[in-house]
Write a protein that holds these residues in place. Structure first.
Motif, PDB file in Angstrom:
ATOM      1  N   LEU A 179       0.819  -1.201   0.000  1.00  0.00           N
ATOM      2  CA  LEU A 179       0.000   0.000   0.000  1.00  0.00           C
ATOM      3  C   LEU A 179       0.858   1.259   0.000  1.00  0.00           C
ATOM      4  O   LEU A 179       1.994   1.264   0.468  1.00  0.00           O
ATOM      5  CB  LEU A 179      -0.917   0.015   1.225  1.00  0.00           C
ATOM      6  CG  LEU A 179      -1.856  -1.191   1.388  1.00  0.00           C
ATOM      7  CD1 LEU A 179      -2.666  -1.034   2.659  1.00  0.00           C
ATOM      8  CD2 LEU A 179      -2.766  -1.338   0.180  1.00  0.00           C
ATOM      9  N   ASP A 180       0.290   2.341  -0.522  1.00  0.00           N
ATOM     10  CA  ASP A 180       0.950   3.638  -0.463  1.00  0.00           C
ATOM     11  C   ASP A 180       1.062   4.094   0.986  1.00  0.00           C
ATOM     12  O   ASP A 180       0.328   3.638   1.861  1.00  0.00           O
ATOM     13  CB  ASP A 180       0.141   4.673  -1.249  1.00  0.00           C
ATOM     14  CG  ASP A 180       0.143   4.367  -2.741  1.00  0.00           C
ATOM     15  OD1 ASP A 180       1.201   4.034  -3.264  1.00  0.00           O
ATOM     16  OD2 ASP A 180      -0.932   4.470  -3.365  1.00  0.00           O
ATOM     17  N   VAL A 181       1.972   5.062   1.235  1.00  0.00           N
ATOM     18  CA  VAL A 181       2.245   5.464   2.611  1.00  0.00           C
ATOM     19  C   VAL A 181       1.008   6.041   3.297  1.00  0.00           C
ATOM     20  O   VAL A 181       0.770   5.792   4.480  1.00  0.00           O
ATOM     21  CB  VAL A 181       3.408   6.481   2.670  1.00  0.00           C
ATOM     22  CG1 VAL A 181       4.729   5.788   2.452  1.00  0.00           C
ATOM     23  CG2 VAL A 181       3.219   7.619   1.679  1.00  0.00           C
ATOM     24  N   THR A 182       0.185   6.807   2.576  1.00  0.00           N
ATOM     25  CA  THR A 182      -0.997   7.387   3.207  1.00  0.00           C
ATOM     26  C   THR A 182      -2.023   6.311   3.532  1.00  0.00           C
ATOM     27  O   THR A 182      -2.618   6.319   4.606  1.00  0.00           O
ATOM     28  CB  THR A 182      -1.627   8.455   2.303  1.00  0.00           C
ATOM     29  OG1 THR A 182      -1.823   7.911   0.998  1.00  0.00           O
ATOM     30  CG2 THR A 182      -0.751   9.677   2.206  1.00  0.00           C
ATOM     31  N   THR A 208       1.883  17.373  -0.285  1.00  0.00           N
ATOM     32  CA  THR A 208       3.250  16.970   0.073  1.00  0.00           C
ATOM     33  C   THR A 208       3.357  16.746   1.578  1.00  0.00           C
ATOM     34  O   THR A 208       3.954  15.758   2.034  1.00  0.00           O
ATOM     35  CB  THR A 208       4.251  18.051  -0.363  1.00  0.00           C
ATOM     36  OG1 THR A 208       4.056  18.366  -1.737  1.00  0.00           O
ATOM     37  CG2 THR A 208       5.681  17.572  -0.161  1.00  0.00           C
ATOM     38  N   ARG A 209       2.775  17.640   2.348  1.00  0.00           N
ATOM     39  CA  ARG A 209       2.812  17.487   3.818  1.00  0.00           C
ATOM     40  C   ARG A 209       2.057  16.234   4.243  1.00  0.00           C
ATOM     41  O   ARG A 209       2.468  15.545   5.190  1.00  0.00           O
ATOM     42  CB  ARG A 209       2.225  18.738   4.479  1.00  0.00           C
ATOM     43  CG  ARG A 209       3.066  19.988   4.256  1.00  0.00           C
ATOM     44  CD  ARG A 209       2.699  21.093   5.242  1.00  0.00           C
ATOM     45  NE  ARG A 209       1.391  21.668   4.944  1.00  0.00           N
ATOM     46  CZ  ARG A 209       1.192  22.727   4.178  1.00  0.00           C
ATOM     47  NH1 ARG A 209       2.234  23.335   3.612  1.00  0.00           N
ATOM     48  NH2 ARG A 209      -0.028  23.200   3.983  1.00  0.00           N
ATOM     49  N   ALA A 221       2.612  10.735   6.639  1.00  0.00           N
ATOM     50  CA  ALA A 221       2.175   9.344   6.669  1.00  0.00           C
ATOM     51  C   ALA A 221       3.328   8.351   6.773  1.00  0.00           C
ATOM     52  O   ALA A 221       3.094   7.162   6.999  1.00  0.00           O
ATOM     53  CB  ALA A 221       1.360   9.035   5.415  1.00  0.00           C
ATOM     54  N   VAL A 222       4.570   8.789   6.616  1.00  0.00           N
ATOM     55  CA  VAL A 222       5.708   7.870   6.614  1.00  0.00           C
ATOM     56  C   VAL A 222       5.926   7.307   8.012  1.00  0.00           C
ATOM     57  O   VAL A 222       6.058   8.072   8.980  1.00  0.00           O
ATOM     58  CB  VAL A 222       6.983   8.591   6.133  1.00  0.00           C
ATOM     59  CG1 VAL A 222       8.187   7.645   6.173  1.00  0.00           C
ATOM     60  CG2 VAL A 222       6.782   9.134   4.720  1.00  0.00           C
ATOM     61  N   PRO A 223       5.957   5.963   8.171  1.00  0.00           N
ATOM     62  CA  PRO A 223       6.211   5.388   9.502  1.00  0.00           C
ATOM     63  C   PRO A 223       7.624   5.698   9.973  1.00  0.00           C
ATOM     64  O   PRO A 223       8.576   5.600   9.203  1.00  0.00           O
ATOM     65  CB  PRO A 223       6.002   3.886   9.291  1.00  0.00           C
ATOM     66  CG  PRO A 223       6.185   3.664   7.831  1.00  0.00           C
ATOM     67  CD  PRO A 223       5.748   4.926   7.147  1.00  0.00           C
ATOM     68  N   ASP A 241      11.069  21.879   3.746  1.00  0.00           N
ATOM     69  CA  ASP A 241      10.074  22.948   3.806  1.00  0.00           C
ATOM     70  C   ASP A 241       8.941  22.679   2.818  1.00  0.00           C
ATOM     71  O   ASP A 241       8.744  23.437   1.857  1.00  0.00           O
ATOM     72  CB  ASP A 241      10.737  24.294   3.500  1.00  0.00           C
ATOM     73  CG  ASP A 241       9.792  25.478   3.710  1.00  0.00           C
ATOM     74  OD1 ASP A 241       8.828  25.328   4.486  1.00  0.00           O
ATOM     75  OD2 ASP A 241      10.027  26.543   3.078  1.00  0.00           O
ATOM     76  N   PRO A 242       8.182  21.573   3.013  1.00  0.00           N
ATOM     77  CA  PRO A 242       7.100  21.262   2.071  1.00  0.00           C
ATOM     78  C   PRO A 242       6.026  22.338   2.113  1.00  0.00           C
ATOM     79  O   PRO A 242       5.614  22.779   3.185  1.00  0.00           O
ATOM     80  CB  PRO A 242       6.574  19.911   2.574  1.00  0.00           C
ATOM     81  CG  PRO A 242       6.930  19.890   4.038  1.00  0.00           C
ATOM     82  CD  PRO A 242       8.222  20.638   4.148  1.00  0.00           C
TER      83      PRO A 242
END
Length: 627
Positions: free
Chosen positions: A198-201, A560-561, A566-568, A554-555
């Protein structure tokens, strides 16, 4: 022979719900029994989450299936004891075991599409377990199914109850499988790699959902994964497996603080950590830790491969790719999928531009459109100043020597009937870049360059591991000495240590040959490690693009944020924190035939860092849209 390691029971857990003692599993192969799990022991307490960790082939999924007694009886042998609430599951008659599966013990499998029946509606599949184990009637079971779908956050659950699995996205299907597993309120949930694909989100949504449901239902969870970031977020205790044995077990925080076994240290060191590149101006290779000795090999820094002022290898302008949607009796075009819409970027020699985003955002279609594996509808793609989109078939075939692709699934992209030596030599011979003798010599050299040996040329793809097959695909891509390589999710399916080795190889080859990489991925932590610049895609458009340090540090765009949030994070101290991630799926890219895309406005927030102006759909309620 190493002794089995038993996971200690947490002090907070008095009586284990599940006790696995000296578990062994063997399979019949070529008339002989081959043991693949050797004396594994661990416990899972009520309300506790235990992670079973290891790379592909370590025996973790085989152990879980043995606990559930899902291995074919004629071809497998399972030994030891598996006690669930004091009853030995291995000694139960099959009818009694069948009564436990899906009721007191439930399992979520890695690939939801293969665990859902494609010809039955999801409502029927959820209701089936309720009717079997709870004795509910059809109407009551369907009403409970709607409630379960609401709990796992399926939008418009009642209206989707009679949809078939193919009507759902991957993240939605995984939620449906979780709803099925939780239908009878099990005491133990076994989750086998439920978020790997699955995607990160979507992964963050599923992990938050499991935490929430575990809190509400008080169930125990045996979580099987190779992702140490996920382990840090969810697991009370961790059991590390290698070659069918438990090599280390204990409290998750203690293992992350000071792992004892070299293999555990190797796993932890291979995990890409978001934010680890702060202050670095160019890509860095991963440190490699020996799984047998624990010795750390920190590769030296790579030379700067980007030369300012040179004309880019690749110049993409206004790239647009659409797919017709047909319907009705005569197959009339009813609409279009706007897969890629007005995408523009440049890529220089020795540079890596990463395209990131969720599934369906258009990043893979962009890569294929650049190579004309898919025909774009509009735009220009200049390779060394020549527009690829205007070339005829013969000229395009000639130019393809300068642009190659590495696909996500190396096994699917290799001919199983062709030896790997022949697969690497084929483009050399087809493009008349050398004689057969020269092709054999170059094949041997390429195999050595990607960390294999020349004698492996006679083997076939099925005789290699996943990481080795990906190295073979890289060697094949290099065979024609390209200027540009499109790497489409080329390391997403690999174990963490193999992923680190393949990424290091790609960076070394870039430094040696000055390759331009279009690196397509949804793994933000790997992207941060390998890229010079990053472009974030959403619904076929680039919403933010700039130097890697600017985009990660600096997103600007809300999407992007959202991806970065969502990244573990592989830090057990953050366990229990909920991700601030929307439960919404990516919006539908299908548009009516008369749809005219809006003209997008971009602003430069710092040198080379541009962001698309966004509207109210990205704003919290009560605020105005950004200009």
């Amino acid at each position: 022979m190493p002794t089995a390691v038993s996971a200690p029971v947490s002090a907070a857990v008095s009586t284990p719900l599940l006790e696995v003692e000296n578990l062994t599993t063997a399979f019949r192969r070529d008339g002989a029994w081959r043991e693949v799990v050797h004396g594994v022991s661990f416990t899972v307490g009520a309300r506790e989450t235990v992670a079973l960790v290891g790379e592909s082939g370590s025996g973790k999924s085989v152990s879980a299936l043995a606990v559930m007694r899902l291995h074919p009886r004629q071809a497998s042998r399972v030994g030891g004891r598996v006690l669930f609430e004091g009853r030995d599951l291995l000694a139960l008659p099959e009818p009694a075991m069948r009564g436990l599966r899906g009721d007191a013990i439930a399992m979520v499998f890695q690939e939801p599409m293969t665990s859902l029946n494609p010809v039955l509606t999801i409502g029927f599949q959820i209701a089936e377990g309720l009717m079997l184990h709870r004795g509910l009637g059809r109407e009551a079971a369907e009403a409970e199914a709607v409630r379960l779908l609401d709990r796992v956050r399926i939008p418009a659950a009642r209206s989707r109850l009679h949809d078939h699995p193919h009507r759902f996205s991957g993240g939605m299907r995984q939620r449906v499988v979780i709803a099925m597993a939780l239908a009878c309120r099990p005491k133990l949930l076994i989750a086998d790699e439920p978020t790997t694909a699955l995607d990160v989100t979507v992964q963050a949504q599923i992990l938050d959902l499991l935490k929430e449901l575990q809190d509400q239902e008080g169930m125990a969870v045996l979580f099987i994964t190779h992702d140490m970031g996920v382990v840090a977020e969810i697991a009370d205790r961790t059991v590390v497996m290698r070659h069918g044995r438990a090599v280390e077990a204990g409290d998750t925080a203690e293992i992350f603080r000071g792992a004892h076994h070299p293999y555990t240290r190797a796993l932890l060191s291979s995990v890409p950590k978001l934010g680890s590149m702060a202050g670095e101006t160019r890509p860095l290779r991963f440190p490699i830790v020996s799984a047998t000795t624990g010795a750390v090999d920190v590769p030296p820094g790579l030379p700067d491969t980007v030369t300012p002022g040179q004309r880019p290898v690749l110049e993409v302008s206004g790239l647009t790719t659409r797919f017709d949607i047909r319907g009705g009796l005569l197959g009339k075009v009813r609409g279009c999928v706007h897969a890629v819409e007005g995408v523009s970027f440049t890529l220089g020699a020795g540079e890596t531009l990463a395209l990131v985003g969720e599934s369906g955002c258009g990043k893979s279609t962009t890569g294929r459109s650049v190579l004309r594996l898919i025909e774009p509808a509009a735009g220009s793609v200049l390779l060394d100043g020549e527009d690829v989109l205007t070339l005829g078939p013969a000229a395009l075939r000639e130019r393809r020597k300068r642009m190659q692709m590495i696909f996500q699934d190396p096994f699917a992209s290799l001919d199983p009937r062709m030896s790997v030596g022949a697969a690497i030599a084929e483009p050399i011979l087809l493009n008349r870049l050398g004689t057969r003798a020269e092709a054999r010599a170059r094949t041997a050299d390429l195999l050595q360059r990607v960390g294999l040996t020349p004698d492996m040329a006679s083997r076939f793809p099925h005789e290699f591991s996943g990481g080795q097959r990906q190295r073979i695909c890289i060697a094949r891509a290099l065979a024609v000495r390209p200027r540009l390589i499109v790497a489409d999710e080329s390391v997403s399916a690999l174990d963490v240590s193999v992923k680190a080795q393949v990424v290091n190889l790609m960076l070394e080859l870039q430094a040696e040959f000055g390759l331009a990489f279009l690196f397509i991925s949804h793994d933000m932590a790997v992207v941060e490690r390998v890229s010079h610049r990053v472009a974030v895609m959403y619904l076929g458009e680039i919403v933010e693009m700039g130097p890697r340090a600017a985009v990660f540090g600096d997103p600007q765009h809300p999407y992007t944020r959202r991806l970065l949030a969502a990244v573990p994070v592989p830090d057990p101290a953050r366990r229990g924190a909920r991700h601030k991630v929307s439960a919404d799926e990516i919006r539908n890219p299908i548009r009516a035939l008369d749809y005219v895309p809006p003209v997008r406005q971009y602003r430069e927030v710092s040198p080379g860092h541009v962001v698309q102006a966004w509207g109210e759909e990205w704003e919290p309620k009560g605020t105005s849209a950004a200009a």
